[in-house]
Design an enzyme around this catalytic site. Structure first.
Site, PDB file in Angstrom:
ATOM      1  N   LYS A 116      58.379  14.667  30.773  1.00 19.75           N
ATOM      2  CA  LYS A 116      57.866  14.586  29.405  1.00 19.75           C
ATOM      3  C   LYS A 116      58.818  13.831  28.487  1.00 19.75           C
ATOM      4  O   LYS A 116      58.394  13.025  27.650  1.00 19.75           O
ATOM      5  CB  LYS A 116      57.605  15.994  28.874  1.00 19.75           C
ATOM      6  CG  LYS A 116      56.677  16.845  29.753  1.00 19.75           C
ATOM      7  CD  LYS A 116      55.324  16.207  29.931  1.00 19.75           C
ATOM      8  CE  LYS A 116      54.382  17.067  30.760  1.00 19.75           C
ATOM      9  NZ  LYS A 116      54.673  17.099  32.166  1.00 19.75           N
ATOM     10  N   GLU A 200      58.884  19.288  19.836  1.00 16.63           N
ATOM     11  CA  GLU A 200      58.208  18.275  19.026  1.00 16.63           C
ATOM     12  C   GLU A 200      57.480  18.949  17.878  1.00 16.63           C
ATOM     13  O   GLU A 200      57.198  20.162  17.914  1.00 16.63           O
ATOM     14  CB  GLU A 200      57.239  17.438  19.870  1.00 16.63           C
ATOM     15  CG  GLU A 200      56.080  18.200  20.459  1.00 16.63           C
ATOM     16  CD  GLU A 200      55.211  17.334  21.367  1.00 16.63           C
ATOM     17  OE1 GLU A 200      55.726  16.346  21.922  1.00 16.63           O
ATOM     18  OE2 GLU A 200      54.023  17.654  21.517  1.00 16.63           O
ATOM     19  N   ARG A 292      49.257  12.257  38.499  1.00 15.04           N
ATOM     20  CA  ARG A 292      48.501  12.854  39.595  1.00 15.04           C
ATOM     21  C   ARG A 292      47.019  12.806  39.258  1.00 15.04           C
ATOM     22  O   ARG A 292      46.624  12.358  38.178  1.00 15.04           O
ATOM     23  CB  ARG A 292      48.917  14.322  39.790  1.00 15.04           C
ATOM     24  CG  ARG A 292      48.801  15.139  38.497  1.00 15.04           C
ATOM     25  CD  ARG A 292      48.990  16.614  38.718  1.00 15.04           C
ATOM     26  NE  ARG A 292      49.153  17.355  37.468  1.00 15.04           N
ATOM     27  CZ  ARG A 292      48.176  17.738  36.663  1.00 15.04           C
ATOM     28  NH1 ARG A 292      46.920  17.398  36.951  1.00 15.04           N
ATOM     29  NH2 ARG A 292      48.412  18.412  35.559  1.00 15.04           N
TER      30      ARG A 292
END
Length: 516
Positions: A116, A200, A292
């Site tokens: 991330k 965040e 994925r």
């Protein structure tokens, strides 16, 4: 093309992959833990191999055991599905060291985009807008809390190796930060083996929209359009649809270009998803990349007519993508609901147990991807996903009507499912108007059911009647079986008795053949 593929997963996604293999003429080798010995993917695969006890850390997360099975089975490729090791860069590296092809991105791309924090850094360098927050993982919780205080609450803690809402916490005030950090870090460690977190800014009422990408090894990167994933419960998606109800051609073009740009910057190959948050003014911000196949890939397949699993396999085998992304436009509308073994009336508590009976929907525009069968016992050790029910129609309205009809037809006895939740959602005016956001469902569940949810009560009564009918059939069968045993102890009385016995036998057979 490959000759045999090891499917390093379980449940409905393992079934989905092995069916694609069968259509391509490729043999499949399944793996199973002790808890999954009787699972559907084990029954359907060409070969199946045990890999250890029920806990995933001792079975599905053991790279060494998977490599040993691939070697013994004579596989030349491995498909990771989603979850477990699908986004662990050590897995494709182990495959390469063993001479196997990993059906997914190379480990370098996985690290550049799948992490991330690394994905945020790459997005920033590429000029793709990101949500304000930390650029790297934060080791010290005091440092993270100081950043949160500087940014202003609410903030969002997220696992670096996360996905599916695991290791994620909203922190609304400073007093809650320390406990939220401990909980998120512990959950991340248990789910991914990596406790690292980053932080965040939390956006108020954003929509969650993702872009499906495909990239081959010859330099072609394509976008297959978007999926709307804003209906979430505790950060876990429960309904997905394509296309997004708010999408315009201009916004789709901008988001697709950003997704393709990121994939090129990360030297990405195979299927992946670039996820964004979109605010009320249709400004979008990069969220993360899932390196994925996604759980919700069927809705993209329904509106594009493409088989993403087959394309994954073809790309891994070195084939070129036969189309450009500019040629892909969605046809009609598709919606997917995730059916779980859980009880919505008991705080969504898991409902493992034996499936006594099931009735599955069919008909125009209905698809069911599942990994269960009647008589199978849902284990307690894994995610309780039973199936994905997908409806397709020429319009969003037709799709919703078909999905409602399909949910009416769907019935499982022996365990609880969350089907009643979707019946409520599909009756909510906000959902029908597509006025949704990532916290919409959590807020809905705090409210008492509206008048529109009277339909839900009706469905619950129908389910109860169905269960009662099942019980009546079972009781009748047992009673007739006992009567048959009793009659067998009595002496025969010639031809008249033989005729009577035949008549009774036919009656018993009719009772046993009844279905609710």
């Amino acid at each position: 093309m490959f000759k045999k593929i090891l499917i390093a997963n379980r449940g409905e996604i393992a079934v989905r992959i092995l069916r694609a293999c069968r259509e391509l003429g490729i043999r499949s080798a399944a793996v199973f833990s002790e808890a999954d010995r009787k699972s559907l993917h084990v029954r359907l695969a060409d070969e199946a191999y045990p890999i250890g006890p029920a806990p995933s850390r001792e079975s599905y997360l053991r790279i060494d055991k998977l490599m040993d099975v691939a070697r013994r089975a004579g596989c030349d490729a491995v498909h990771p599905g989603y979850g477990f090791l699908a986004e662990n860069a050590a897995f494709p590296r182990a495959c390469a060291a063993t001479g196997l092809t990993f059906i997914g991105p190379p480990p370098e791309a996985m690290e550049a985009l799948g992490s991330k924090t690394a994905g945020r850094q790459l997005a920033r360098r590429s000029g793709v807008p990101i949500v304000p927050g930390a650029a790297d993982a934060i080791e010290n919780p005091d440092e993270a809390q100081a950043l949160a205080q500087n940014m202003g609450y609410p903030v969002l803690l997220k696992a670096v190796a996360g996905g599916g809402g695991k290791g994620m916490r909203i922190v609304a005030r400073d007093a809650d930060f320390a406990s939220a950090w401990r909980d998120a870090s512990s959950e991340a460690m248990n789910a991914f083996g990596d406790p690292r977190l980053y932080l965040e800014k939390y956006l108020e009422k954003p929509r969650h929209i993702e872009i499906q990408i495909l990239a081959d090894a010859h330099g072609r990167v394509v976008s297959l359009g978007e999926r709307e994933c804003s209906v979430q419960r505790r950060y876990q998606k429960v309904i997905e649809e394509a296309p997004s109800p708010i999408m315009t051609p201009a916004l789709r073009k901008k988001m697709s270009e950003a997704a393709v740009l990121l994939a090129r910057a990360g030297d990405y190959i195979n299927a992946g998803t670039v996820e964004f948050l979109v605010d009320a003014q249709n400004n979008f911000y990069f969220l993360e990349v899932n390196t994925r196949l996604q759980v919700e890939h069927p809705v993209t397949e329904q509106v594009t007519g493409l088989d993403l699993v087959k394309l994954q396999i073809a790309i891994a085998a070195g084939h070129r993508l036969p189309f450009a992304w500019e040629t892909i436009t969605p046809r009609g509308h598709a919606i997917e609901v995730r059916l779980y073994a859980e009880d919505p009336e008991n705080n969504f508590f898991p409902s493992p147990g034996k499936i006594l009976s099931r009735r599955v929907p069919s008909g125009p525009g209905v698809r069911l991807d599942e990994g269960v069968y009647s008589g199978w016992t849902v284990p307690t050790e894994y995610d309780p996903l039973l199936a994905k029910l997908i409806a397709w129609g020429n319009s969003r309205e037709e799709t919703i009507a078909r999905l409602r009809r399909a949910l009416e037809e769907y019935a499982v006895t022996g365990i609880k499912t969350n089907a009643v939740l979707f019946r409520r959602i599909l009756a909510e005016p906000d959902f029908l108007r597509a006025e949704i956001h990532t916290r919409w469902l959590d807020e809905l569940l705090l409210r008492p059911p509206s008048a529109a949810s009277d339909l839900t009560a009706h469905f619950k009564e129908e389910e109860q009647r169905s269960t009662a009918a099942d019980a009546a059939v079972i009781a009748a069968a047992l009673w007739h079986a006992l009567q048959e045993d009793r009659q067998s102890c009595l002496p025969s009385s010639g031809a008249d008795s033989a005729q009577s016995s035949r008549w009774k036998l036919e009656g018993r057979l009719q009772q046993l053949d009844r279905t609710p």
